[in-house]
Design a protein around this motif. Structure first.
Motif, PDB file in Angstrom:
ATOM      1  N   THR A 165       0.818  -1.221   0.000  1.00  0.00           N
ATOM      2  CA  THR A 165       0.000   0.000   0.000  1.00  0.00           C
ATOM      3  C   THR A 165       0.856   1.278   0.000  1.00  0.00           C
ATOM      4  O   THR A 165       2.002   1.263   0.462  1.00  0.00           O
ATOM      5  CB  THR A 165      -0.933   0.012   1.238  1.00  0.00           C
ATOM      6  OG1 THR A 165      -0.139  -0.249   2.398  1.00  0.00           O
ATOM      7  CG2 THR A 165      -2.012  -1.039   1.115  1.00  0.00           C
ATOM      8  N   TRP A 167       1.407   5.639   0.800  1.00  0.00           N
ATOM      9  CA  TRP A 167       1.355   6.475   2.005  1.00  0.00           C
ATOM     10  C   TRP A 167       0.153   7.436   1.995  1.00  0.00           C
ATOM     11  O   TRP A 167      -0.150   8.050   3.005  1.00  0.00           O
ATOM     12  CB  TRP A 167       2.646   7.321   2.114  1.00  0.00           C
ATOM     13  CG  TRP A 167       2.984   7.993   0.815  1.00  0.00           C
ATOM     14  CD1 TRP A 167       3.861   7.521  -0.132  1.00  0.00           C
ATOM     15  CD2 TRP A 167       2.423   9.191   0.261  1.00  0.00           C
ATOM     16  NE1 TRP A 167       3.871   8.366  -1.223  1.00  0.00           N
ATOM     17  CE2 TRP A 167       2.996   9.395  -1.004  1.00  0.00           C
ATOM     18  CE3 TRP A 167       1.492  10.118   0.733  1.00  0.00           C
ATOM     19  CZ2 TRP A 167       2.670  10.475  -1.824  1.00  0.00           C
ATOM     20  CZ3 TRP A 167       1.150  11.200  -0.076  1.00  0.00           C
ATOM     21  CH2 TRP A 167       1.746  11.363  -1.338  1.00  0.00           C
ATOM     22  N   ARG A 176      -9.042  -1.607   2.563  1.00  0.00           N
ATOM     23  CA  ARG A 176      -9.720  -1.926   1.308  1.00  0.00           C
ATOM     24  C   ARG A 176      -9.244  -3.281   0.771  1.00  0.00           C
ATOM     25  O   ARG A 176      -9.915  -3.907  -0.035  1.00  0.00           O
ATOM     26  CB  ARG A 176      -9.433  -0.801   0.300  1.00  0.00           C
ATOM     27  CG  ARG A 176     -10.407  -0.716  -0.838  1.00  0.00           C
ATOM     28  CD  ARG A 176     -10.322   0.607  -1.550  1.00  0.00           C
ATOM     29  NE  ARG A 176      -9.192   0.692  -2.453  1.00  0.00           N
ATOM     30  CZ  ARG A 176      -8.930   1.741  -3.240  1.00  0.00           C
ATOM     31  NH1 ARG A 176      -9.719   2.804  -3.197  1.00  0.00           N
ATOM     32  NH2 ARG A 176      -7.901   1.763  -4.040  1.00  0.00           N
ATOM     33  N   LYS A 191       2.493  -4.891   3.488  1.00  0.00           N
ATOM     34  CA  LYS A 191       3.693  -4.054   3.510  1.00  0.00           C
ATOM     35  C   LYS A 191       3.249  -2.621   3.279  1.00  0.00           C
ATOM     36  O   LYS A 191       2.964  -2.215   2.148  1.00  0.00           O
ATOM     37  CB  LYS A 191       4.686  -4.479   2.416  1.00  0.00           C
ATOM     38  CG  LYS A 191       6.045  -3.823   2.650  1.00  0.00           C
ATOM     39  CD  LYS A 191       6.783  -3.486   1.395  1.00  0.00           C
ATOM     40  CE  LYS A 191       6.374  -2.200   0.760  1.00  0.00           C
ATOM     41  NZ  LYS A 191       6.492  -0.983   1.567  1.00  0.00           N
ATOM     42  N   THR A 194       6.842   3.081   3.567  1.00  0.00           N
ATOM     43  CA  THR A 194       7.841   3.398   4.597  1.00  0.00           C
ATOM     44  C   THR A 194       7.531   4.718   5.299  1.00  0.00           C
ATOM     45  O   THR A 194       7.857   4.893   6.469  1.00  0.00           O
ATOM     46  CB  THR A 194       9.241   3.490   3.941  1.00  0.00           C
ATOM     47  OG1 THR A 194       9.374   2.398   3.054  1.00  0.00           O
ATOM     48  CG2 THR A 194      10.344   3.438   4.962  1.00  0.00           C
ATOM     49  N   SER A 246       2.082   3.535  -7.550  1.00  0.00           N
ATOM     50  CA  SER A 246       2.307   4.175  -8.847  1.00  0.00           C
ATOM     51  C   SER A 246       2.288   3.160  -9.983  1.00  0.00           C
ATOM     52  O   SER A 246       2.583   1.971  -9.781  1.00  0.00           O
ATOM     53  CB  SER A 246       3.655   4.896  -8.819  1.00  0.00           C
ATOM     54  OG  SER A 246       4.678   3.952  -8.577  1.00  0.00           O
ATOM     55  N   LEU A 268      -3.510   1.622  -9.630  1.00  0.00           N
ATOM     56  CA  LEU A 268      -2.312   2.407  -9.983  1.00  0.00           C
ATOM     57  C   LEU A 268      -2.629   3.902 -10.113  1.00  0.00           C
ATOM     58  O   LEU A 268      -3.631   4.380  -9.598  1.00  0.00           O
ATOM     59  CB  LEU A 268      -1.711   1.811 -11.256  1.00  0.00           C
ATOM     60  CG  LEU A 268      -1.434   0.300 -11.174  1.00  0.00           C
ATOM     61  CD1 LEU A 268      -0.894  -0.239 -12.487  1.00  0.00           C
ATOM     62  CD2 LEU A 268      -0.493  -0.045 -10.024  1.00  0.00           C
ATOM     63  N   CYS A 301      -5.064   9.584  -5.861  1.00  0.00           N
ATOM     64  CA  CYS A 301      -5.022   9.037  -7.226  1.00  0.00           C
ATOM     65  C   CYS A 301      -6.212   9.509  -8.041  1.00  0.00           C
ATOM     66  O   CYS A 301      -6.148   9.572  -9.258  1.00  0.00           O
ATOM     67  CB  CYS A 301      -4.998   7.514  -7.166  1.00  0.00           C
ATOM     68  SG  CYS A 301      -6.359   6.856  -6.190  1.00  0.00           S
ATOM     69  N   GLU A 398       1.027  12.826 -12.854  1.00  0.00           N
ATOM     70  CA  GLU A 398       0.222  13.142 -11.672  1.00  0.00           C
ATOM     71  C   GLU A 398       0.877  14.312 -10.939  1.00  0.00           C
ATOM     72  O   GLU A 398       2.066  14.250 -10.626  1.00  0.00           O
ATOM     73  CB  GLU A 398       0.201  11.942 -10.718  1.00  0.00           C
ATOM     74  CG  GLU A 398      -0.590  10.773 -11.221  1.00  0.00           C
ATOM     75  CD  GLU A 398      -0.641   9.670 -10.166  1.00  0.00           C
ATOM     76  OE1 GLU A 398       0.365   8.962 -10.012  1.00  0.00           O
ATOM     77  OE2 GLU A 398      -1.679   9.524  -9.514  1.00  0.00           O
TER      78      GLU A 398
END
Ligand code: NAP
Length: 495
Positions: A165, A167, A176, A191, A194, A246, A268, A301, A398
């Motif tokens: 996932t 941040w 989700r 995971k 970070t 991404s 994505l 996103c 983006e």
């Protein structure tokens, strides 16, 4: 109070982060990383280190797969009603602790508290929704056309799932995936990004309290996501990769998963067009634009990335949007008055600055904001740009920040062509009072989700996901989300 709860703090200094320093959550235990390394978590408002969490190695990742494998049979054979009640309890505990979780999200991610509270409610809803889904998993039964046998189709949990996932929604992007995976009977390794591991660990302690057995959910943070993920995907016990992030990293992971023929769900990147026709309700379009652009300070996103306004309404829309954007209160996310918090990192701010400078060089007019703020914290001011060149970098990448680029258009065909001129196809927004046109344009735009006269599209009860390079598969919705974590098994039996 358990070890991951805090009193509702007003600032980072009021949170007890020592509870999070032990790190990895594997097999229902809090463990240090096998290599002894740790990673700092930074408050993007102050640039101060607020906590340290363990940095998982490949060995830790394999321990997590082993824990998920050991728990798999017990969880898949747990009655659906029992699984459902545990998921429902996760929902209730998240809502009870909404304020604490929102402050934690706000501090590690930077988003405004009002956005963080909204995220916790949205994230919790994936447990309530999937508690209801868990007891409604059905199969199929029929007669073969030859008349010689019955066709029975059973839906079974796909197996051990690796969940990765980003941040920008540290709670919702995890729930989700975890909600439907657990409802389907799968065990998982999460995971998190970070930058925002604390929310993932706070939620892990809620799952434990709600009755999720050890090993069913494992959470590992790592600064080596490539090797750690490769090791997990190479383990034949892992059958599913569900990734949100991404498009670039998604492509790498799809190639990696292909080597082991692992089922993939990919949420994505996006480059959402926001289209305003002359006949739109101006106030509704402005309200919608503020939500579509500024939820999470633009770090979403689904964020409106290209705003196309028909020439008859263009100037009034530009004026209204500029007034609203310029009036936003910018500040640390955790302060109640803040409407636009900092970006996640200095790198993110530098990218926004590069995109804005490029648009300016290509002739964009700055209506508000438009230059980098100095001082502490990763802030970028709310910005409106007019006459943005369709070849500007921000029309193709983006922005992921509080920048609203406006372009003028004349005809429906012209704007549909412009809206589709991207490799992405996640969300799109259309404002018009003409319902027939709204439906026509919605079907012509290549995006997985269209908000028609609305600025918000996300809903746990609706299938979320993208077309083209915005992804594969759907999350949420009636059966869509849970289906990603199940496999059909066909049994032929003679009559
Ligand atoms: P990112 O750089 O792709 O990272 C996403 C996750 O992938 C993080 O946990 C990251 O770990 C991990 N990762 C990075 N490289 C990896 C590798 N080689 N192998 C395995 N994992 C790897 O994306 P981000 O910057 O966090 O998030 C922003 C992006 O997510 C945007 O493109 C946004 O549009 C997209 N997004 C999409 C949706 C959707 O539903 N479609 C929702 C939210 C966000 P580290 O943190 O350790 O780098």
């Amino acid at each position: 109070m358990n070890k991951h709860q805090t009193n509702s703090p007003a600032s980072a200094s009021a949170l007890d982060f020592s509870a999070f320093s032990q790190g990895l959550y594997i097999d229902g235990e809090w463990r240090g990383a096998s290599g002894g390394a740790s990673v700092n978590v930074t408050d993007p408002s102050t640039e101060e280190v607020i906590a340290t969490v363990s940095d998982a190695t490949v060995d830790d990742a394999i321990s997590a797969v082993e824990a998920a494998a050991a728990a798999a049979e017990g969880w898949r054979s747990t009655p659906p009603r029992k699984r459902s009640e545990i998921l429902r309890r996760c929902f209730e505990l998240m809502i009870e602790r909404q304020d604490m979780l929102a402050r934690l999200i706000s501090i590690e991610n930077g988003k405004a508290l009002r956005d963080a509270r909204g995220e916790v409610a949205y994230a919790a809803e994936f447990f309530r929704w999937n508690a209801e889904e868990a007891v409604r998993i059905t199969g199929e039964f029929g007669t073969a056309p030859s008349g010689t046998n019955r066709i029975i189709v059973d839906y079974q949990p796909i197996g051990i799932c690796v969940l990765i996932t980003p941040w920008n929604f540290p709670a919702a992007m995890a729930t989700r995936k975890i909600g439907p995976a657990l409802a389907a009977g799968c065990t998982v390794i999460l995971k998190p990004a970070t930058e925002t591991p604390l929310t993932a660990y706070a939620l892990a302690s809620i799952y434990e309290e709600a009755g999720v057995p050890p090993g069913v959910v494992n959470v590992i943070t790592t600064t080596s996501p490539g090797p750690v993920t490769s090791a997990m995907l190479a383990d034949p016990r892992v059958r599913k990769l569900s990734f949100t992030g991404s498009t670039g990293v998604g492509r790498v992971l799809l190639a990696e998963a292909a080597r082991h023929v692992i089922s993939c769900s990919m949420e994505l990147g996006g480059n959402a067009p926001f289209v305003v026709f002359d006949d739109a309700d101006l106030e509704a379009a402005l309200d919608g634009a503020m939500v579509a652009k500024m939820r999470n300070a633009g770090e979403a996103c689904t964020a409106a990335n290209r705003i196309y306004v028909q020439s008859g309404i263009h100037d009034a829309f530009a004026k209204g949007l500029t007034e609203r954007m310029a009036a936003l209160k910018v500040g640390p996310g955790v302060e109640d008055a803040t409407e636009c918090g900092p970006m996640i990192t200095r790198k993110a701010v530098d990218k926004i600055d590069r995109l804005v400078e490029d648009a300016k060089l290509r002739g964009a007019k700055v209506l508000c904001g438009g230059s980098l703020a100095s001082g502490t914290g990763f802030f970028y001011p709310p910005t409106v740009l007019a006459d943005v060149d369709p070849e500007a970098d921000m029309a193709h990448e983006e922005i992921f920040g509080p920048v609203a680029p406006l372009s003028r258009f004349e005809t429906e065909d012209e704007v549909v062509k412009a809206a589709n001129a991207t490799e992405y196809g996640l969300a799109a927004y259309v404002f018009t009072r003409d319902l027939a046109r709204g439906m026509r344009v919605s079907s012509r735009i290549d995006a997985g989700m269209i908000a028609l006269n609305r600025g918000l599209v996300s809903d746990p009860a609706a299938p979320f996901g993208g077309m083209k390079q915005s992804g594969l598969g759907r999350e949420g919705g009636q059966h869509h989300g849970i289906a990603e974590f199940m496999e059909a098994k066909y049994i032929a039996t003679s009559i």
